[in-house]
Write a protein that holds these residues in place. Structure first.
Motif, PDB file in Angstrom:
ATOM      1  N   LEU A   1      51.376 -26.672  74.016  1.00  0.00           N
ATOM      2  CA  LEU A   1      50.469 -25.637  73.523  1.00  0.00           C
ATOM      3  C   LEU A   1      51.219 -24.521  72.802  1.00  0.00           C
ATOM      4  O   LEU A   1      52.373 -24.215  73.125  1.00  0.00           O
ATOM      5  N   TYR A   2      50.539 -23.902  71.831  1.00  0.00           N
ATOM      6  CA  TYR A   2      51.075 -22.668  71.272  1.00  0.00           C
ATOM      7  C   TYR A   2      51.115 -21.620  72.378  1.00  0.00           C
ATOM      8  O   TYR A   2      50.226 -21.563  73.234  1.00  0.00           O
ATOM      9  N   PRO A   3      52.139 -20.770  72.383  1.00  0.00           N
ATOM     10  CA  PRO A   3      52.214 -19.756  73.442  1.00  0.00           C
ATOM     11  C   PRO A   3      51.057 -18.769  73.363  1.00  0.00           C
ATOM     12  O   PRO A   3      50.450 -18.566  72.308  1.00  0.00           O
ATOM     13  N   TYR A   4      50.759 -18.158  74.479  1.00  0.00           N
ATOM     14  CA  TYR A   4      49.655 -17.202  74.544  1.00  0.00           C
ATOM     15  C   TYR A   4      49.857 -16.035  73.583  1.00  0.00           C
ATOM     16  O   TYR A   4      48.890 -15.401  73.141  1.00  0.00           O
ATOM     17  N   SER A   5      51.114 -15.747  73.238  1.00  0.00           N
ATOM     18  CA  SER A   5      51.396 -14.639  72.327  1.00  0.00           C
ATOM     19  C   SER A   5      50.743 -14.846  70.962  1.00  0.00           C
ATOM     20  O   SER A   5      50.482 -13.866  70.240  1.00  0.00           O
ATOM     21  N   GLU A   6      50.448 -16.101  70.585  1.00  0.00           N
ATOM     22  CA  GLU A   6      49.819 -16.349  69.297  1.00  0.00           C
ATOM     23  C   GLU A   6      48.378 -15.855  69.261  1.00  0.00           C
ATOM     24  O   GLU A   6      47.778 -15.762  68.183  1.00  0.00           O
ATOM     25  N   ASN A   7      47.804 -15.529  70.405  1.00  0.00           N
ATOM     26  CA  ASN A   7      46.459 -14.958  70.419  1.00  0.00           C
ATOM     27  C   ASN A   7      46.415 -13.558  69.815  1.00  0.00           C
ATOM     28  O   ASN A   7      45.337 -13.004  69.597  1.00  0.00           O
ATOM     29  N   ALA A   8      47.604 -13.008  69.549  1.00  0.00           N
ATOM     30  CA  ALA A   8      47.676 -11.714  68.857  1.00  0.00           C
ATOM     31  C   ALA A   8      47.963 -11.886  67.373  1.00  0.00           C
ATOM     32  O   ALA A   8      48.040 -10.895  66.640  1.00  0.00           O
ATOM     33  N   ASN A   9      48.133 -13.114  66.930  1.00  0.00           N
ATOM     34  CA  ASN A   9      48.385 -13.385  65.512  1.00  0.00           C
ATOM     35  C   ASN A   9      47.038 -13.549  64.811  1.00  0.00           C
ATOM     36  O   ASN A   9      46.297 -14.486  65.088  1.00  0.00           O
ATOM     37  N   GLN A  10      46.724 -12.636  63.906  1.00  0.00           N
ATOM     38  CA  GLN A  10      45.412 -12.636  63.274  1.00  0.00           C
ATOM     39  C   GLN A  10      45.144 -13.928  62.515  1.00  0.00           C
ATOM     40  O   GLN A  10      44.008 -14.416  62.473  1.00  0.00           O
ATOM     41  N   TYR A  11      46.187 -14.500  61.919  1.00  0.00           N
ATOM     42  CA  TYR A  11      45.997 -15.763  61.195  1.00  0.00           C
ATOM     43  C   TYR A  11      45.520 -16.852  62.156  1.00  0.00           C
ATOM     44  O   TYR A  11      44.598 -17.612  61.843  1.00  0.00           O
ATOM     45  N   PHE A  12      46.132 -16.920  63.326  1.00  0.00           N
ATOM     46  CA  PHE A  12      45.731 -17.908  64.328  1.00  0.00           C
ATOM     47  C   PHE A  12      44.287 -17.668  64.756  1.00  0.00           C
ATOM     48  O   PHE A  12      43.493 -18.610  64.879  1.00  0.00           O
ATOM     49  N   LEU A  13      43.926 -16.416  64.960  1.00  0.00           N
ATOM     50  CA  LEU A  13      42.568 -16.084  65.396  1.00  0.00           C
ATOM     51  C   LEU A  13      41.535 -16.378  64.315  1.00  0.00           C
ATOM     52  O   LEU A  13      40.379 -16.687  64.625  1.00  0.00           O
ATOM     53  N   ASP A  14      41.954 -16.307  63.060  1.00  0.00           N
ATOM     54  CA  ASP A  14      41.016 -16.517  61.950  1.00  0.00           C
ATOM     55  C   ASP A  14      40.832 -17.987  61.583  1.00  0.00           C
ATOM     56  O   ASP A  14      39.984 -18.306  60.743  1.00  0.00           O
ATOM     57  N   HIS A  15      41.626 -18.864  62.183  1.00  0.00           N
ATOM     58  CA  HIS A  15      41.572 -20.280  61.810  1.00  0.00           C
ATOM     59  C   HIS A  15      41.162 -21.115  63.017  1.00  0.00           C
ATOM     60  O   HIS A  15      41.968 -21.465  63.876  1.00  0.00           O
ATOM     61  N   GLU A  16      39.878 -21.421  63.044  1.00  0.00           N
ATOM     62  CA  GLU A  16      39.303 -22.125  64.176  1.00  0.00           C
ATOM     63  C   GLU A  16      39.906 -23.513  64.358  1.00  0.00           C
ATOM     64  O   GLU A  16      40.043 -23.992  65.483  1.00  0.00           O
ATOM     65  N   GLU A  17      40.299 -24.153  63.251  1.00  0.00           N
ATOM     66  CA  GLU A  17      40.849 -25.504  63.358  1.00  0.00           C
ATOM     67  C   GLU A  17      42.164 -25.516  64.128  1.00  0.00           C
ATOM     68  O   GLU A  17      42.471 -26.478  64.839  1.00  0.00           O
ATOM     69  N   LEU A  18      42.954 -24.436  64.014  1.00  0.00           N
ATOM     70  CA  LEU A  18      44.192 -24.327  64.789  1.00  0.00           C
ATOM     71  C   LEU A  18      43.891 -24.238  66.275  1.00  0.00           C
ATOM     72  O   LEU A  18      44.561 -24.856  67.099  1.00  0.00           O
ATOM     73  N   GLN A  19      42.871 -23.455  66.610  1.00  0.00           N
ATOM     74  CA  GLN A  19      42.528 -23.277  68.022  1.00  0.00           C
ATOM     75  C   GLN A  19      41.947 -24.557  68.616  1.00  0.00           C
ATOM     76  O   GLN A  19      42.249 -24.915  69.755  1.00  0.00           O
ATOM     77  N   LYS A  20      41.143 -25.274  67.830  1.00  0.00           N
ATOM     78  CA  LYS A  20      40.567 -26.524  68.334  1.00  0.00           C
ATOM     79  C   LYS A  20      41.637 -27.583  68.568  1.00  0.00           C
ATOM     80  O   LYS A  20      41.538 -28.402  69.485  1.00  0.00           O
ATOM     81  N   ALA A  21      42.658 -27.574  67.718  1.00  0.00           N
ATOM     82  CA  ALA A  21      43.742 -28.564  67.853  1.00  0.00           C
ATOM     83  C   ALA A  21      44.741 -28.189  68.923  1.00  0.00           C
ATOM     84  O   ALA A  21      45.635 -28.980  69.245  1.00  0.00           O
ATOM     85  N   ASN A  22      44.588 -26.998  69.507  1.00  0.00           N
ATOM     86  CA  ASN A  22      45.577 -26.504  70.458  1.00  0.00           C
ATOM     87  C   ASN A  22      45.307 -27.054  71.857  1.00  0.00           C
ATOM     88  O   ASN A  22      44.971 -26.329  72.793  1.00  0.00           O
ATOM     89  N   THR A  23      45.435 -28.366  71.998  1.00  0.00           N
ATOM     90  CA  THR A  23      45.410 -29.021  73.303  1.00  0.00           C
ATOM     91  C   THR A  23      46.640 -29.903  73.402  1.00  0.00           C
ATOM     92  O   THR A  23      47.198 -30.345  72.383  1.00  0.00           O
ATOM     93  N   GLN A  24      47.051 -30.175  74.621  1.00  0.00           N
ATOM     94  CA  GLN A  24      48.232 -31.016  74.805  1.00  0.00           C
ATOM     95  C   GLN A  24      47.923 -32.495  74.586  1.00  0.00           C
ATOM     96  O   GLN A  24      48.829 -33.330  74.581  1.00  0.00           O
ATOM     97  N   GLY A  25      46.660 -32.816  74.387  1.00  0.00           N
ATOM     98  CA  GLY A  25      46.267 -34.186  74.106  1.00  0.00           C
ATOM     99  C   GLY A  25      46.038 -34.462  72.638  1.00  0.00           C
ATOM    100  O   GLY A  25      45.676 -35.581  72.260  1.00  0.00           O
ATOM    101  N   THR A  26      46.244 -33.463  71.771  1.00  0.00           N
ATOM    102  CA  THR A  26      46.023 -33.622  70.327  1.00  0.00           C
ATOM    103  C   THR A  26      47.260 -34.225  69.672  1.00  0.00           C
ATOM    104  O   THR A  26      48.358 -33.680  69.785  1.00  0.00           O
ATOM    105  N   ARG A  27      47.067 -35.322  68.979  1.00  0.00           N
ATOM    106  CA  ARG A  27      48.184 -35.979  68.305  1.00  0.00           C
ATOM    107  C   ARG A  27      48.664 -35.148  67.113  1.00  0.00           C
ATOM    108  O   ARG A  27      47.867 -34.507  66.431  1.00  0.00           O
ATOM    109  N   LEU A  28      49.968 -35.210  66.861  1.00  0.00           N
ATOM    110  CA  LEU A  28      50.526 -34.559  65.688  1.00  0.00           C
ATOM    111  C   LEU A  28      50.199 -35.365  64.434  1.00  0.00           C
ATOM    112  O   LEU A  28      49.745 -36.507  64.507  1.00  0.00           O
ATOM    113  N   TRP A  29      50.492 -34.772  63.286  1.00  0.00           N
ATOM    114  CA  TRP A  29      50.173 -35.381  61.984  1.00  0.00           C
ATOM    115  C   TRP A  29      50.735 -36.788  61.856  1.00  0.00           C
ATOM    116  O   TRP A  29      50.052 -37.704  61.416  1.00  0.00           O
ATOM    117  N   TRP A  30      51.992 -36.984  62.266  1.00  0.00           N
ATOM    118  CA  TRP A  30      52.625 -38.291  62.078  1.00  0.00           C
ATOM    119  C   TRP A  30      52.330 -39.266  63.218  1.00  0.00           C
ATOM    120  O   TRP A  30      52.717 -40.439  63.154  1.00  0.00           O
TER     121      TRP A  30
END
Length: 612
Positions: free
Chosen positions: A564-593
């Motif tokens: 998971l992305y660290p909790y500190s990223e919850n203070a990054n406005q870009y992260f908060l503004d991009h819902e797709e990043l938050q939805k993909a932020n599970t330990q079961g989500t496969r990477l691009w490759w």
């Protein structure tokens, strides 16, 4: 591969009497000028329309900054040393060993206080967030300091090779970071910028890989290994001692590793990048002397250490100094026993009384070098006397460990040299506190070539068949561990997949499984790479862990796919503004490759497809 003409434009700019020479080939163009020395304000930027524009330094520096950067050059050598040293070692146990090393099945948890936590898929921000912070707060800061000091000085043309070595190493450690998380902020840091606001944009993992490929291409095209005018931080270049040809071979080998990583998701780009590396005039790694490794600070000064009495080999520390926390996994034990019929003989004392029986078994000779048997105690560790009544015993991942003590360890621990404070390394006890840790080695490079040959890729540095590179990769691993030639040959002669028709079958998937499984054994104990390759290829065929404590973050029956992305990223406005990043932020989500799940929804292993 793009061939570039080296161009230099030297301009004398009076800044308190200093002359400056600007290298316009550095990134096709060098887009900076010093500020006006009277007003201290920035003057015009230089447009950069090269293919590297988005990863180049694209800003100007003020007069005051330019003067400060002149003085920072004096400390660049020590910064470079720490940058190389901490790249993989920083906060190792919490940031890597309790995650990557266990997820790769190189080791298993033997510590009750860790049970049910990150080794068993429950994210621990206090541990795993360290990997993110070490990269962005420490390595990116050092990278920025180095690039600015090496470029914005009176004679930047003399620091060109160091500039690009710094860039190569950034791609190297960034690869481990993106293969942990996926999408991540990158290009802003590659440009040696310090974000002014907490609104740092992420790049997709595909974009990160693209940038890293171009960083390596640019570096290989720009480093001049025979230029005697180049400054090198020999004493503080703890990787290659200013040997630019080794840096170039490392860059090409890293490029091939990355190309194979994307072979399922972007086969065409993978082939192009691989063949560019394989056709480079500098070639790939040629021996174990080219290994990219970390030399502990505790090592002797003549071996690259600082002799400061601290920062020992992390694998020795975790296993012994921390009370047997790093233990052999059951998966590794099985591979040590079953991949070859030509293992090295050893004996186990069975029974009690006056005439105990001795039973003879065989095992991979590397196991005898790397691991103690079960039943080790504080006394036997101190003497280095293996427990002859014990055997090599691996722990099934997810086993809930009993309360441990140094009275007796139920599983095999890394074979650390007796009197571990000794700096004289003995090959029979591999994990000396001063032993360097290899993160990309010659053996791996040969297995990379084996897969490249299997895929039908071509290159001037690809002259053998997949089977021949496969054999050479095993031999190089044996050589690295200083295994006797006869024992190494016996093992190779007995390799099951060299005797059961695998390489004659024409079944590329079957051949790939053999290549990746033996590469996995050679890459040990680098959990970063072992875990990444397992997710990419589904090899080796690891057993499902017994416990999944993720609370549904990783579906039951599935393997963990990312951190998971660290909790500190919850203070990054870009992260908060991009819902797709938050939805993909599970330990079961496969990477691009990572194009397919290893297991189906019932936890049953699927037949891989690595030739798309």
């Amino acid at each position: 591969m793009i061939t570039k003409t080296i161009k230099y434009i030297c301009a004398v700019i009076m800044v308190f009497g200093m002359a400056s020479c600007y290298d316009l080939d550095e990134m096709s163009r060098n887009p900076y000028e010093l500020a006006d020395n009277t007003t201290g304000t920035e003057i015009i930027d230089v447009d950069d329309e090269s293919e590297y524009a988005d990863i180049n330094i694209d800003y100007v520096v003020s007069h005051d900054d330019s003067v400060a950067l002149q003085s920072e050059l004096a400390t660049a050598s020590s910064i470079f040393r720490n940058y190389l040293y901490e790249g993989y070692y920083d906060q190792y146990q919490r940031a890597t060993n309790l995650t990557h090393d266990i997820y790769s099945a190189y080791s298993a948890n033997n510590q009750p206080k860790f049970a049910g936590l990150s080794p068993d898929y429950l994210y621990q921000d206090g541990w795993s967030a360290l990997r993110w912070s070490c990269f962005y707060e420490n390595r990116c800061k050092e990278y920025r300091q180095l690039l600015r000091a090496l470029k914005f000085n009176a004679t930047p043309e003399k620091y060109k090779n160091l500039f690009y070595a710094t860039r190569i190493y950034m791609a190297f450690i960034a690869l481990a970071n993106t293969d942990t998380y996926g999408d991540m902020p990158f290009k802003v840091y590659v440009q040696a910028r310090e974000p002014e606001t907490n609104n740092v944009p992420y790049n997709t993992q595909e974009e990160v890989y693209d940038a890293m490929f171009r960083m390596l291409e640019q570096a290989v095209d720009s480093i001049q290994p025979d230029d005697k005018e180049q400054v090198s931080f020999d004493a503080d270049d703890i990787c290659y001692r200013g040997d630019w040809n080794k840096w170039l071979r490392f860059a090409n080998t890293l490029r091939l590793r990355m190309a194979l990583r994307i072979s399922n998701v972007d086969p065409q780009r993978a082939k192009e990048e691989a063949e560019a590396a394989l056709n480079s005039e500098y070639g790939l790694m040629t021996s174990n002397a080219d290994n990219m490794q970390t030399v502990p600070k505790y090592a002797r000064v003549e071996d690259g250490g600082t002799d400061d009495g601290g920062s020992e080999n992390v694998f020795a520390m975790i296993s012994i100094a921390y009370g047997g926390e790093l233990v052999l996994s059951k998966d590794m034990e099985n591979y040590y026993r079953n991949l070859s019929t030509g293992g090295k003989d050893y004996q186990v004392i069975v029974g009690t009384g006056r005439n105990p029986k001795k039973e003879t078994y065989t095992i991979d000779p590397r196991c005898l070098v790397c691991w103690y048997r079960s039943g080790m105690t504080a006394n036997t560790w101190a003497s280095g006397e293996d427990n002859m009544r014990g055997d090599y015993v691996g722990c099934v991942r997810g086993t809930q460990p009993p309360l441990i003590s140094l009275g007796e360890i139920a599983y095999s621990t890394t074979k650390t040299q007796p009197k571990p404070d000794s700096k004289d390394m003995n090959k029979e006890y591999w994990f000396n506190y001063s032993r360097p840790s290899v993160w990309l080695g010659y053996s791996e490079s040969l297995f990379l070539k084996a897969e490249a040959a299997l895929r039908g890729w071509t290159g001037s540095d690809l002259s053998m068949t997949a089977e021949e590179y496969f054999r050479a990769g095993i031999q190089a691993s044996m050589d690295y561990y200083q295994i006797d030639a006869a024992d190494a040959q016996k093992y190779i002669d007995g390799v099951v997949t060299l005797n059961d028709g695998t390489f004659q079958s024409g079944d590329r998937e079957r051949i790939l499984e053999a290549i990746i499984t033996h590469k996995y054994m050679a890459v040990f104990p680098n959990g970063n790479e072992g875990w990444a390759e397992f997710r990419r290829t589904e090899y080796p065929a690891l057993a499902n862990p017994l416990v999944n404590s993720s609370g549904g973050d990783v579906p039951e029956g599935k393997f963990i796919k990312r951190v998971l992305y660290p909790y500190s990223e919850n203070a990054n406005q870009y992260f908060l503004d991009h819902e797709e990043l938050q939805k993909a932020n599970t330990q079961g989500t496969r990477l691009w490759w990572d194009v397919a799940d290893t297991n189906d929804n019932d936890g049953i292993r699927q037949t891989p497809n690595n030739f798309r």
